[in-house]
Write an enzyme that holds these catalytic residues in place. Structure first.
Site, PDB file in Angstrom:
ATOM      1  CB  SER A   1      -0.975   0.003   1.175  1.00  0.00           C
ATOM      2  OG  SER A   1      -0.319   0.246   2.388  1.00  0.00           O
TER       3      SER A   1
ATOM      4  CG  HIS B   1       9.427   1.722  11.746  1.00  0.00           C
ATOM      5  ND1 HIS B   1       9.584   0.355  11.599  1.00  0.00           N
ATOM      6  CD2 HIS B   1       9.150   1.935  13.048  1.00  0.00           C
ATOM      7  CE1 HIS B   1       9.408  -0.222  12.776  1.00  0.00           C
ATOM      8  NE2 HIS B   1       9.143   0.710  13.677  1.00  0.00           N
TER       9      HIS B   1
ATOM     10  CG  ASP C   1      21.729   3.922  10.661  1.00  0.00           C
ATOM     11  OD1 ASP C   1      20.974   2.933  10.841  1.00  0.00           O
ATOM     12  OD2 ASP C   1      21.982   4.744  11.558  1.00  0.00           O
TER      13      ASP C   1
END
Ligand code: GAR
Length: 201
Positions: free
Chosen positions: A12, A108, A140
């Site tokens: 999505s 996230h 990272d």
């Protein structure tokens, strides 16, 4: 900028990028290619529908190093300049991250640095937080630990479940991911250690 999107499932967030591109909101990003690590990922259907080229590189039958090498080789062949992890549920090797240093964007579903990892909603509910949200950040070598570009918060309701929280946060992910991508592709992001500043027009 030629952008490669990596996804593992539903896609999505990939769709949000497609929609933003079609609305002309990410003019500096060319969504050139989708890479999925699961052959039944629904993201493939979205790529087909919008005529975006895609490649399946399965991860279950390769080591982490082999998988990343295959992806890097493909990205190089395709001249991909920026990588977006849009619901891509694997950790990348240091070599991959170094090759695309400060050019990998992740979305996230928590307010980092709280609740990194694969179970952000569950962890937030279990902890009992009253506010959570989503974070668009550069990748990272750590787990969801790179410099933060953008965040949006949501308030948890009484009786919030993992599913209801995921739904609540997802619509903001769909807003900040394209915005962060446009900032990255247009060169407006200035990185100073962990700190990111956005250049004004
Ligand atoms: C999204 O909520 C994304 O933030 C999350 O997985 C979901 C993928 O949904 N990613 C992570 O948890 C990464 N640690 P989508 O496939 O519909 O974009």
């Amino acid at each position: 900028m030629r952008v490669g999107v990596m996804a593992s499932g539903r896609g999505s967030n990939f769709q949000a990028l497609i929609d933003a591109a079609e609305r002309g909101e990410i003019p500096d990003a060319d969504l050139a290619h989708l890479i999925v690590n699961k052959k039944d990922a629904y993201a493939i259907k979205r790529a087909k529908k919008h005529r975006i080229n895609y490649t399946v590189i399965t991860s279950h039958d390769r080591t982490r190093g082999e998988f990343d090498q295959s992806v890097l080789k493909l990205l190089k062949e395709l001249n991909i300049e920026i990588v977006v992890l849009a619901g891509f549920m694997r950790i990348l090797t240091p070599e991959f991250i170094d090759t695309y240093r400060n050019r990998i964007l992740n979305i996230h579903p928590s307010l980092l640095p709280s609740f990194p990892g694969a179970n952000a909603h569950r962890d937030a509910i279990k902890y009992g937080v009253k506010v959570s949200g989503c974070t668009a950040h550069l990748v990272d070598e750590g787990i969801d630990s790179g410099p933060i570009i953008m965040q949006t918060s949501v308030t948890l309701s009484d009786g919030e479940t993992e599913e209801s929280l995921a739904d609540k946060i997802l619509k903001y992910e769909h807003q900040i991911l394209p915005k962060a991508l446009q900032l990255l592709c247009s060169g407006k992001i200035v990185i100073n250690g962990r700190h990111i500043k956005i250049k004004s027009d």
